[in-house]
Enzyme design. Sequence first.
Site, mmCIF file in Angstrom:
data_model
loop_
_atom_site.group_PDB
_atom_site.id
_atom_site.type_symbol
_atom_site.label_atom_id
_atom_site.label_comp_id
_atom_site.label_asym_id
_atom_site.label_seq_id
_atom_site.Cartn_x
_atom_site.Cartn_y
_atom_site.Cartn_z
ATOM 1 N N ASN A 121 -15.056 -5.905 -27.775
ATOM 2 C CA ASN A 121 -15.080 -5.478 -26.374
ATOM 3 C C ASN A 121 -16.241 -4.503 -26.183
ATOM 4 O O ASN A 121 -16.221 -3.407 -26.733
ATOM 5 C CB ASN A 121 -13.736 -4.803 -26.049
ATOM 6 C CG ASN A 121 -13.649 -4.303 -24.620
ATOM 7 O OD1 ASN A 121 -14.623 -4.291 -23.881
ATOM 8 N ND2 ASN A 121 -12.459 -3.873 -24.222
ATOM 9 N N HIS A 142 -14.351 -10.430 -18.158
ATOM 10 C CA HIS A 142 -14.571 -9.328 -19.096
ATOM 11 C C HIS A 142 -13.932 -9.689 -20.435
ATOM 12 O O HIS A 142 -12.878 -10.321 -20.486
ATOM 13 C CB HIS A 142 -13.950 -8.044 -18.529
ATOM 14 C CG HIS A 142 -13.831 -6.956 -19.552
ATOM 15 N ND1 HIS A 142 -14.900 -6.513 -20.280
ATOM 16 C CD2 HIS A 142 -12.752 -6.253 -19.996
ATOM 17 C CE1 HIS A 142 -14.495 -5.578 -21.120
ATOM 18 N NE2 HIS A 142 -13.203 -5.400 -20.971
ATOM 19 N N CYS A 190 -14.765 -1.107 -17.870
ATOM 20 C CA CYS A 190 -14.970 -2.553 -18.034
ATOM 21 C C CYS A 190 -15.332 -3.243 -16.718
ATOM 22 O O CYS A 190 -15.821 -4.373 -16.721
ATOM 23 C CB CYS A 190 -13.732 -3.193 -18.642
ATOM 24 S SG CYS A 190 -13.218 -2.361 -20.134
HETATM 25 N N1 ACO Z 1 -4.168 -3.518 -37.823
HETATM 26 C C1 ACO Z 1 -2.934 -3.682 -38.305
HETATM 27 N N2 ACO Z 1 -1.845 -3.219 -37.678
HETATM 28 C C2 ACO Z 1 -2.030 -2.578 -36.517
HETATM 29 C C3 ACO Z 1 -3.311 -2.375 -35.959
HETATM 30 C C4 ACO Z 1 -4.410 -2.880 -36.668
HETATM 31 N N3 ACO Z 1 -5.658 -2.760 -36.215
HETATM 32 N N4 ACO Z 1 -3.164 -1.719 -34.794
HETATM 33 C C5 ACO Z 1 -1.859 -1.502 -34.617
HETATM 34 N N5 ACO Z 1 -1.173 -2.022 -35.665
HETATM 35 C C6 ACO Z 1 0.271 -2.021 -35.903
HETATM 36 C C7 ACO Z 1 0.980 -0.955 -35.112
HETATM 37 O O1 ACO Z 1 0.956 0.269 -35.807
HETATM 38 C C8 ACO Z 1 2.378 -1.541 -35.022
HETATM 39 O O2 ACO Z 1 3.049 -1.290 -36.204
HETATM 40 P P1 ACO Z 1 4.632 -0.960 -36.200
HETATM 41 O O3 ACO Z 1 5.282 -2.182 -35.601
HETATM 42 O O4 ACO Z 1 4.934 -0.746 -37.638
HETATM 43 O O5 ACO Z 1 4.784 0.251 -35.354
HETATM 44 C C9 ACO Z 1 2.129 -3.028 -34.933
HETATM 45 O O6 ACO Z 1 0.805 -3.248 -35.429
HETATM 46 C C10 ACO Z 1 2.228 -3.580 -33.537
HETATM 47 O O7 ACO Z 1 1.511 -2.697 -32.703
HETATM 48 P P2 ACO Z 1 1.422 -2.935 -31.168
HETATM 49 O O8 ACO Z 1 0.541 -1.891 -30.557
HETATM 50 O O9 ACO Z 1 2.794 -3.108 -30.631
HETATM 51 O O10 ACO Z 1 0.658 -4.300 -31.169
HETATM 52 P P3 ACO Z 1 0.472 -5.313 -29.995
HETATM 53 O O11 ACO Z 1 1.070 -6.595 -30.376
HETATM 54 O O12 ACO Z 1 0.799 -4.729 -28.671
HETATM 55 O O13 ACO Z 1 -1.112 -5.525 -30.029
HETATM 56 C C11 ACO Z 1 -3.115 -4.802 -28.912
HETATM 57 C C12 ACO Z 1 -1.971 -4.420 -29.866
HETATM 58 C C13 ACO Z 1 -3.945 -5.926 -29.562
HETATM 59 C C14 ACO Z 1 -4.008 -3.621 -28.672
HETATM 60 C C15 ACO Z 1 -2.473 -5.316 -27.625
HETATM 61 O O14 ACO Z 1 -1.559 -4.400 -27.109
HETATM 62 C C16 ACO Z 1 -3.496 -5.617 -26.605
HETATM 63 O O15 ACO Z 1 -4.234 -6.563 -26.705
HETATM 64 N N6 ACO Z 1 -3.544 -4.839 -25.525
HETATM 65 C C17 ACO Z 1 -4.537 -4.993 -24.514
HETATM 66 C C18 ACO Z 1 -5.409 -3.887 -24.581
HETATM 67 C C19 ACO Z 1 -6.827 -4.243 -24.677
HETATM 68 O O16 ACO Z 1 -7.253 -5.362 -24.852
HETATM 69 N N7 ACO Z 1 -7.621 -3.239 -24.560
HETATM 70 C C20 ACO Z 1 -8.993 -3.394 -24.652
HETATM 71 C C21 ACO Z 1 -9.620 -2.234 -24.049
HETATM 72 S S1 ACO Z 1 -9.243 -2.105 -22.397
HETATM 73 C C22 ACO Z 1 -10.186 -3.054 -21.552
HETATM 74 O O17 ACO Z 1 -11.256 -3.442 -21.923
HETATM 75 C C23 ACO Z 1 -9.572 -3.396 -20.356
#
Ligand code: ACO
Length: 330
Positions: free
Chosen positions: A287, A257, A113
């Site tokens: 993204n 980004h 990124c």
């Molecule tokens: N749809 C529905 N439920 C989902 C999905 C989905 N697409 N993905 C995960 N879940 C579920 C999980 O299984 C989990 O279920 P559980 O509680 O029964 O175990 C629940 O949702 C919560 O999952 P978490 O991973 O804890 O969700 P979180 O609130 O952390 O959000 C996310 C996940 C959006 C990825 C968040 O961590 C985030 O934004 N992280 C930043 C990472 C990022 O933006 N990366 C982009 C690429 S990197 C870059 O460009 C820098």
Amino acid sequence: MTGSTLLGMGHYVPPRVVTNNDLAGLMETTDEWITQRTGIKERHWVDGNVGASELAEIASRGALAEAGLTPQDIDLILFATLSPDLNFPGSGCLLQARLGIPGVPAMDIRNQCTGFLYGLKTADAYIRSGMARHVLLVGAEVHSTGIDVTTRGRDVAVLFGDGAGAAIVGPTEGAARVIDSELHADGRFAEILMVEAPASRMNPRLSPQMLEEGRHYPKMDGRSVFKHAVERLPEVIHSVLKKNGYALSDVDVLVPHQANLRINEMVTRQLGFAPEKVVNNIQKYGNTTAASIPIALHEAVLDGRVKKGQLVLLAGFGAGLTWGATLVRW
Ligand code: ACO
């Protein structure tokens, strides 16, 4: 003193739109979950066998047209991507062939990124030193062919889109120029966001078992990525501004980004920066990794949010970990 400036830009996304509801037909997810957690409503995915260099060619030709130049004017290609057409050779070579300019040096940049910002600093150094005159810098990604579109991969699959953004970076004696950039990396956290196979440290690089386990798909500790991003981005933004004698209030437009709208909102709040001066388009594209900053910047130039004379701040954070910020007088 000679510096570098962005002489023209281009961007391209493939025509196929994939909405959150479309994804809900492939895996257990909902429009509400994706929108609340990420801000994303839709993304563009390629159809069939389309590699990053194909998207890059269209964006590059757009940038050349905007700059009033032809492929023959390019004397260096920098291609930022984490989704190269082939494991090797690099997509820069493939783009060079597509543009019909054999012999022109081509380099791939593997900084995810932050790839566009690493590329911009490299282009700037080449131009300032006189080693190049017109650098084609492109960030392009095809994520859609490399993600697990089942419920197993839903945490990552919903985030990514395909696209390309390009800039022609050339010399200037004027005020409009790349002022400075600050880049960082911390490989201790390489494994919080990675694709581990096929790769050289695995022997064999790919096996039926690894395919079964999905080890060829991106793996992410989303919470950890989030936490690092919201700490590192404000830090590097303050640092590059201070080093160059600017205050945050001098910045007219921030182009971050597009990893996650929540990350960008939190960073904006932490900085105490005006949200209306921040360019966000993740809602439409997801993204697009190395392509996200040039796509967002070019859209903001085209719709008049970025204007001549303004101070523009680009900021990126991604796998590696890598992060950085670049100040540009437009
Ligand atoms: N749809 C529905 N439920 C989902 C999905 C989905 N697409 N993905 C995960 N879940 C579920 C999980 O299984 C989990 O279920 P559980 O509680 O029964 O175990 C629940 O949702 C919560 O999952 P978490 O991973 O804890 O969700 P979180 O609130 O952390 O959000 C996310 C996940 C959006 C990825 C968040 O961590 C985030 O934004 N992280 C930043 C990472 C990022 O933006 N990366 C982009 C690429 S990197 C870059 O460009 C820098």
